[in-house]
Design a protein around this motif. Structure first.
Motif, PDB file in Angstrom:
ATOM      1  N   LEU A  17      -2.722  -9.433  -1.402  1.00  0.00           N
ATOM      2  CA  LEU A  17      -2.726  -9.018   0.004  1.00  0.00           C
ATOM      3  C   LEU A  17      -2.821 -10.229   0.927  1.00  0.00           C
ATOM      4  CD1 LEU A  17      -5.100  -5.907  -0.095  1.00  0.00           C
ATOM      5  CD2 LEU A  17      -2.608  -5.903   0.102  1.00  0.00           C
TER       6      LEU A  17
ATOM      7  N   ILE B  12       0.532 -12.209   1.024  1.00  0.00           N
ATOM      8  CA  ILE B  12       1.546 -11.586   1.884  1.00  0.00           C
ATOM      9  C   ILE B  12       1.197 -11.785   3.351  1.00  0.00           C
ATOM     10  CG2 ILE B  12       2.683  -9.416   2.508  1.00  0.00           C
ATOM     11  CD1 ILE B  12       2.191  -8.450  -0.350  1.00  0.00           C
TER      12      ILE B  12
ATOM     13  N   ILE C  85       0.730  -1.677   0.191  1.00  0.00           N
ATOM     14  CA  ILE C  85       2.002  -2.391   0.263  1.00  0.00           C
ATOM     15  C   ILE C  85       3.125  -1.395   0.032  1.00  0.00           C
ATOM     16  CG2 ILE C  85       1.025  -4.585  -0.497  1.00  0.00           C
ATOM     17  CD1 ILE C  85       2.204  -4.047  -3.274  1.00  0.00           C
ATOM     18  N   TYR C  86       4.331  -1.788   0.406  1.00  0.00           N
ATOM     19  CA  TYR C  86       5.487  -0.946   0.135  1.00  0.00           C
ATOM     20  C   TYR C  86       6.687  -1.838  -0.154  1.00  0.00           C
ATOM     21  CZ  TYR C  86       6.700  -1.823   5.043  1.00  0.00           C
ATOM     22  OH  TYR C  86       7.005  -2.420   6.246  1.00  0.00           O
TER      23      TYR C  86
ATOM     24  N   TYR D 172       7.222  -7.487  -1.260  1.00  0.00           N
ATOM     25  CA  TYR D 172       6.594  -6.295  -0.683  1.00  0.00           C
ATOM     26  C   TYR D 172       6.056  -6.614   0.703  1.00  0.00           C
ATOM     27  CZ  TYR D 172       6.860  -4.680  -5.475  1.00  0.00           C
ATOM     28  OH  TYR D 172       7.329  -4.338  -6.712  1.00  0.00           O
ATOM     29  N   SER D 173       5.898  -5.585   1.507  1.00  0.00           N
ATOM     30  CA  SER D 173       5.357  -5.728   2.857  1.00  0.00           C
ATOM     31  C   SER D 173       4.021  -5.016   2.944  1.00  0.00           C
ATOM     32  CB  SER D 173       6.327  -5.125   3.884  1.00  0.00           C
ATOM     33  OG  SER D 173       7.580  -5.785   3.841  1.00  0.00           O
ATOM     34  N   LEU D 174       3.171  -5.473   3.867  1.00  0.00           N
ATOM     35  CA  LEU D 174       1.892  -4.819   4.095  1.00  0.00           C
ATOM     36  C   LEU D 174       2.099  -3.548   4.905  1.00  0.00           C
ATOM     37  CD1 LEU D 174      -0.357  -7.858   5.093  1.00  0.00           C
ATOM     38  CD2 LEU D 174      -0.230  -6.744   2.857  1.00  0.00           C
ATOM     39  N   SER D 175       1.411  -2.492   4.521  1.00  0.00           N
ATOM     40  CA  SER D 175       1.455  -1.263   5.310  1.00  0.00           C
ATOM     41  C   SER D 175       0.549  -1.418   6.524  1.00  0.00           C
ATOM     42  CB  SER D 175       0.984  -0.081   4.457  1.00  0.00           C
ATOM     43  OG  SER D 175      -0.396  -0.221   4.132  1.00  0.00           O
TER      44      SER D 175
END
Length: 317
Positions: free
Chosen positions: A144, A147, A224-225, A302-305
């Protein structure tokens, strides 16, 4: 959960200034008076565990409370001016941090408690954040943070590029000069080298399997997504099927829909243990600027939600 990153140093459990300082934080959080920190876990959790475990967990609690005091003082908040918390929230935080020896997660627990006790704090503190933090391993937290740091560094780079472009727009001759292209090239290469080194320094000691399982855990938790996937067309195909006696029946073929849902289920991490292909943390991309000579760099896959962004803010000093 996991403690595979860095263990916190032991704290000697004695009647010392350290324990007294931790007790002051606990007193203010609980809005009561304590005779040291040693009795806090017993008061909160009763006889759930023996003396050995209680002492170990009390050491973890003291370490977190000391760091909480440091965060509050750094924010200019005297301990006596800090907020007390509802016992339900405090119970969850004390229970979680007293089981944690990973130093990076201890830092997050102390920051979460400090932000919750800070009367001037404008960060959103959701009661669910203690549950989320309690379900993270040290590797989860490192992913986390990686990112988040990458995105912040990329935003800084983009702002620098916009400044250079805006300046060049005022003088077409500057935009055509070699020095302009070299400047863009230089900052892109510096960012690319930082990204490569950051990834290597953070995750070189972890196996691909551990990283993949950690990604799976973060996907399950909605922190994440993956990149957006194009939803296939005609997921349900409707047609006519002939039946005995020359009768026609309208039927729907949902095999493509079920296959798509299975694929999404895998992406959500629910079936990672059954997959033969492990999920990778990074992906290889080409630079944004066509004049740059460097062929490729890496970035998070991946991206942080939104939940993750709020959670990390709440768990940061």
């Amino acid at each position: 959960m996991g403690s595979e990153v860095t263990k916190a140093p032991e704290v000697t459990l004695i009647k010392s200034e350290m324990e007294a300082a931790a007790a002051r934080v606990a007193e203010r959080a609980m809005n009561t008076t304590l005779d040291g920190v040693s009795g806090v876990l017993g008061d909160l959790f009763g006889g759930w565990f023996g003396d050995g475990i209680k002492q170990w967990r009390t050491r973890r609690l003291i370490d977190t409370l000391i760091k909480t005091k440091d965060h509050l003082e750094a924010a200019g908040i005297p301990i006596e001016n800090a907020k007390s918390l509802p016992m339900g929230e405090l119970y969850a935080i004390f229970e979680g941090c007293s089981k944690q020896e990973d130093i990076s997660l201890t830092e997050m627990w102390s920051a979460l408690l400090a932000n919750a006790m800070n009367p001037t704090n404008d960060k959103y503190i959701d009661p669910s954040f203690s549950r989320i933090l309690g379900n993270l391993s040290g590797l989860d937290a490192a992913i986390l943070k990686y990112i988040k740091d990458f995105n912040r560094k990329r935003e800084t780079l983009s702002a620098t590029q916009r400044e250079i472009l805006n300046k060049a727009q005022t003088d077409r001759q500057i935009k055509g000069e070699k020095s302009f292209h070299e400047m863009i090239d230089k900052i892109e290469k510096e960012f690319s080298e930082w990204a490569d080194n950051e990834h290597l320094s953070q995750f070189s000691e972890f196996s691909a399997e551990n990283i993949s399982y950690s990604i799976s855990n973060l996907l399950r938790m909605g922190l994440i997504y993956p990149p957006e996937y194009t939803i296939p067309e005609n997921l349900i195909q409707v047609g006519i099927q002939k039946k005995p006696r020359n009768e026609n029946e309208l039927v729907a073929d949902d095999r493509r829909l079920r296959a798509y849902l299975r694929a999404m289920n895998d992406q959500a991490g629910a079936a990672i243990e059954k997959r033969s292909t492990l999920q990778s943390l990074v992906t290889i991309v080409r630079p944004n600027w066509p004049m740059i000579q460097r062929n490729e760099t890496i970035q998070p896959a991946y991206s942080l939600s939104g939940l993750a962004i709020r959670f990390l803010l709440a768990c940061s000093p």
